[in-house]
Enzyme design. Structure first.
Site, PDB file in Angstrom:
ATOM      1  CG  HIS A  85     -82.074 -26.470  38.458  1.00 15.75           C
ATOM      2  ND1 HIS A  85     -81.232 -27.464  38.914  1.00 15.75           N
ATOM      3  CD2 HIS A  85     -82.469 -25.811  39.565  1.00 15.75           C
ATOM      4  CE1 HIS A  85     -81.127 -27.388  40.227  1.00 15.75           C
ATOM      5  NE2 HIS A  85     -81.873 -26.393  40.658  1.00 15.75           N
ATOM      6  CG  ASP A 221     -79.172 -29.403  36.838  1.00 15.96           C
ATOM      7  OD1 ASP A 221     -79.013 -28.325  36.258  1.00 15.96           O
ATOM      8  OD2 ASP A 221     -80.066 -29.605  37.683  1.00 15.96           O
ATOM      9  CB  SER A 654     -79.712 -25.585  43.002  1.00 15.43           C
ATOM     10  OG  SER A 654     -80.761 -26.443  43.310  1.00 15.43           O
TER      11      SER A 654
HETATM   12  N1  ASP Z   1     -83.168 -29.432  43.052  1.00  9.15           N
HETATM   13  C1  ASP Z   1     -83.450 -28.745  44.238  1.00  9.15           C
HETATM   14  C2  ASP Z   1     -84.092 -27.429  43.932  1.00  9.15           C
HETATM   15  O1  ASP Z   1     -84.246 -27.123  42.794  1.00  9.15           O
HETATM   16  C3  ASP Z   1     -82.277 -28.638  45.139  1.00  9.15           C
HETATM   17  C4  ASP Z   1     -82.672 -29.174  46.472  1.00  9.15           C
HETATM   18  O2  ASP Z   1     -83.605 -28.649  47.048  1.00  9.15           O
HETATM   19  O3  ASP Z   1     -82.063 -30.135  46.937  1.00  9.15           O
HETATM   20  O4  ASP Z   1     -84.510 -26.682  44.760  1.00  9.15           O
END
Ligand code: ASP
Length: 719
Positions: A85, A221, A654
């Site tokens: 991502h 991911d 991330s």
């Molecule tokens: N998956 C989260 C993000 O995309 C990561 C987190 O905030 O823990 O911001």
């Protein structure tokens, strides 16, 4: 009374009970503040192994990826591991209907096949330094917040200049503890960063929005990039002659796996937290901001999703926008729920009461007595402004064409004498590049529908309808229920949503062109909204904020003086931090317990070809069913996928390396659990878990699924 106070006080503020595992610590202060505790929690290496300016250390393998993620160096040839991502917008950029890398994945067979990403940078921290003294001397004499800000900016500039003189580094000074301290960060910024590999979204985004912000998780991911440098190993603009960067440190990868209760640490660049907000601020977040923002984002997502599902070409234009909008749409929902579940407002109130009791009881703190009532007063004043701010910033201002139009504000003021000046030429060049990226991923019918929805919501919800000039001219002549017709006409009469017209305007800038821009109905509407916003909302907000900023600064200072049993860490601000904790599951509800790890079996269980969030490819299914997991399997033969741990993380973490006690890579951080999304505001060890992609799954996907063993050969695998 005193006895009860004592009990509450020791219960609430027993450092071991309440503050265990909370905190994002500055690597520079690790030796002084955390090393002992970390070692007694299991850490086998020293603070110097984690952060050193005298020799290579773990910090040299941790990078700020782009502006909002973290990545880690895993080979001597500049190979960098981050989240899928985090690389999503680059993967989308390279994707077309013919070469759909989002759908099918991408693996560069050789270095020549690696793909360039203009605009992407990767930065390493060279050193950090406490510059509080130099920045804050005499500042207490200033009562005006703007004057203070100006002096801080001036002094920061001088410090930065001195720090980078004669080097190729970049630097910045960042406030910590709400401006009570300041730190200098000297960074080395690489600009030639190429895409090396990415799994298909059915692996990298497995579970999509449905599973996002939740545990148990089965998402692969990750994506791989490579940093390129000039022949001297220093940062260079893209050139085909650049060579793979030789890093100062390579993160060893642990292949023997992890166990429940193992010590873990997360090293990365957490983006933003607000842990020291008062109960009044949290209350407004729960009751005002989050509901408005969730509602507005929900509307945009519904429209986008409908168009994206119907046409893959539109999907490829909007995939990245959709993901980032939906990420925080869901996060804010979870945050509200989590804050309520944790009773965060009440807990903050008790903390504030305790603070006041202590202040009351001690002569030396008496100057802090008015702080909390004063802060409350400002939040009371904000109550009317906050929803208006949110309605603009998550509503009217996010309409794509309006945002794009905003970038034409300066060119509209160019006079006939300035038309062929160098400055104007520079401005045109900049706008040409903004236009290029805008139109590349723009689909006007989506934007029109969203504009109609957001404008409609704005006029229904705002409390400022009594203001003069409230109804902009584009609505005049249309009945309220004919908003869609008014918006359609607005877009039709504008040239700003037509690529060829915008190019013509920029390629041959004329006085009449500028007059046309100024008369454009969208340009005029955006001006109208900007002025309305400034006069009725922003100026008032700034007035309140000017008082709130110093109050919050004093409150943080006071807490650090008064609550002596707590170790304070500065809020995240995209600077390098260490969080530590251990691998553990959790119990979200009565009779529900979550295990700490997931396996390949879970992917097969979730696999559902009818539901695009969970549809895996036949090849993946076959590989999982054949159980050919090689050295990447657990002792019981299962393929490890993800694990949960109690490290304090946030967005920006991330892609962060998750390390074991020896400082070896065991996984890549990518998310938090549903109950724990509130940890940016209030951390509760019982509720909060970070979610980690087990590095053995990453290796298995690269090796067995993608058959890209040449990449594994670059890495340093250890037991
Ligand atoms: N998956 C989260 C993000 O995309 C990561 C987190 O905030 O823990 O911001």
């Amino acid at each position: 009374m005193k006895f009860i106070y004592l009990i509450i006080s020791t219960f609430l503020f027993n450092p071991v009970y309440l503050f265990a595992d909370e905190g994002m610590w500055l690597p520079l202060l690790l030796k002084q503040l955390n090393e002992k505790k970390m070692q007694s929690a299991g850490l086998k290496i020293s603070a110097e192994d984690i952060y050193s300016v005298n020799r290579s250390s773990l910090k040299d393998a941790v990078a700020l990826f782009g502006r909002g993620c973290t990545g880690e160096i895993i080979s001597n040839e500049g190979l960098l591991l981050t989240n899928h991502h985090c690389g999503f917008s680059q993967i989308q950029d390279h994707s077309t209907l013919e070469n759909d890398y989002l759908k099918n994945g991408f693996w560069a067979k050789t270095k020549e096949n690696e793909m360039t990403n203009p605009g992407l940078s990767v930065s390493f921290l060279i050193r950090m330094e406490d510059v509080t003294e130099a920045i804050t001397q005499d500042l207490y004499k200033l009562t005006d917040e703007n004057a203070r800000e100006n002096i801080v900016a001036q002094r920061s500039l001088e410090i930065v200049k001195k720090a980078i003189a004669g080097t190729h580094y970049e630097a910045s000074v960042k406030p910590m503890y709400n401006g009570n301290e300041y730190y200098l960060f000297v960074m080395e910024v690489f600009k030639d960063v190429r895409l090396v590999g990415a799994p298909p979204s059915s692996i990298g985004k497995f579970g999509k929005d449905e599973d996002n912000w939740s545990w148990p998780r089965h998402t692969g991911d990750f994506s791989l990039f490579r940093i390129y440098a000039g022949k001297d190993n220093k940062p260079a603009e893209y050139s085909k002659d650049n060579i793979p960067f030789t890093p100062r440190y390579v993160m060893p990868i642990c292949t023997t796996g992890v166990n429940e209760n193992d010590f873990t640490m997360v090293y990365g660049f957490p983006g933003r937290t607000n842990e020291y907000l008062t109960s009044y601020a949290v209350e407004q977040l729960i009751t005002i901001s989050n509901p408005i923002k969730v509602d507005l984002r929900g509307k945009r997502l519904e429209v986008m999703n409908r168009f994206m599902e119907a046409d893959r070409e539109i999907f490829l234009k909007y995939a990245d926008k959709y993901s980032s909008i939906s990420n925080y749409h869901k996060k804010w929902k979870g945050e509200t729920k989590g804050l309520l579940k944790a009773n965060a407002i009440d807990k903050k109130r008790s903390f504030e009461r305790l603070f006041e009791n202590r202040v009351n009881a001690d002569e030396q703190y008496i100057r802090y007595l008015d702080l909390i009532p004063e802060i409350k007063k400002q939040y009371d004043a904000l109550e009317i402004i906050q929803p208006e701010l949110d309605l603009f910033n998550e509503g009217l201002f996010v309409i794509e064409l309006f945002k794009f139009t905003n970038s034409f504000a300066t060119i509209a003021n160019v006079t006939s004498e300035e038309i062929s000046s160098d400055k104007t030429k520079e401005l045109i060049k900049n706008l040409q590049s903004i236009s290029k990226s805008f139109f590349k991923d723009y689909y006007a019918p989506i934007d029109r529908e969203i504009a109609t929805d957001l404008i409609n919501t704005y006029y229904k919800k705002t409390n400022l309808s009594a203001s003069p000039d409230f109804i902009p001219s584009f609505r005049k002549g249309f009945a309220a229920e004919d908003l869609k017709l008014a918006v359609d006409q607005l877009f039709e009469q504008s040239f700003l949503d037509e690529e060829s017209e915008v190019s013509k305007f920029l390629n041959d800038l004329t006085v009449s062109g500028i007059a046309r821009l100024k008369n454009d109905p969208v340009f005029q509407l955006v001006n109208f909204y900007n002025n309305f916003y400034k006069e009725n909302i922003l100026n008032k907000y700034n007035e309140i904020n000017k008082k709130l900023i110093p109050l919050n600064r004093s409150f943080v200072k006071a807490q650090r003086e008064v609550i002596t049993e707590k170790q304070f860490y500065p809020d995240a601000n995209s600077t390098l931090r260490i969080a530590y904790g251990k691998i553990e599951g959790y119990t979200p509800n009565d009779a529900v317990t979550y295990e700490w790890n997931t396996t390949g079996e879970g992917i097969l269980q979730k696999n559902n070809t009818e539901h695009s969030d969970y549809a895996i490819e036949p090849r993946m299914k076959m590989l999982l069913e054949n159980k050919d997991f090689g050295n990447y399997a657990e002792k019981n033969g299962a393929l490890p996928i993800c694990f949960a741990a109690s490290n304090h993380t946030t967005g920006g973490n991330s892609g962060s390396p998750v390390l074991n006690a020896k400082g070896h890579l065991i996984g890549t951080n990518f998310d938090r659990n549903w109950e724990g999304t509130m940890s940016d505001i209030y951390y509760d060890i019982n509720q909060v878990r970070n979610i980690v992609l087990d590095v053995r799954y990453t290796l298995w996907v690269i090796d067995k699924y993608a058959e890209a063993g040449h990449l594994i050969k670059e890495m340093q695998l250890v037991k």
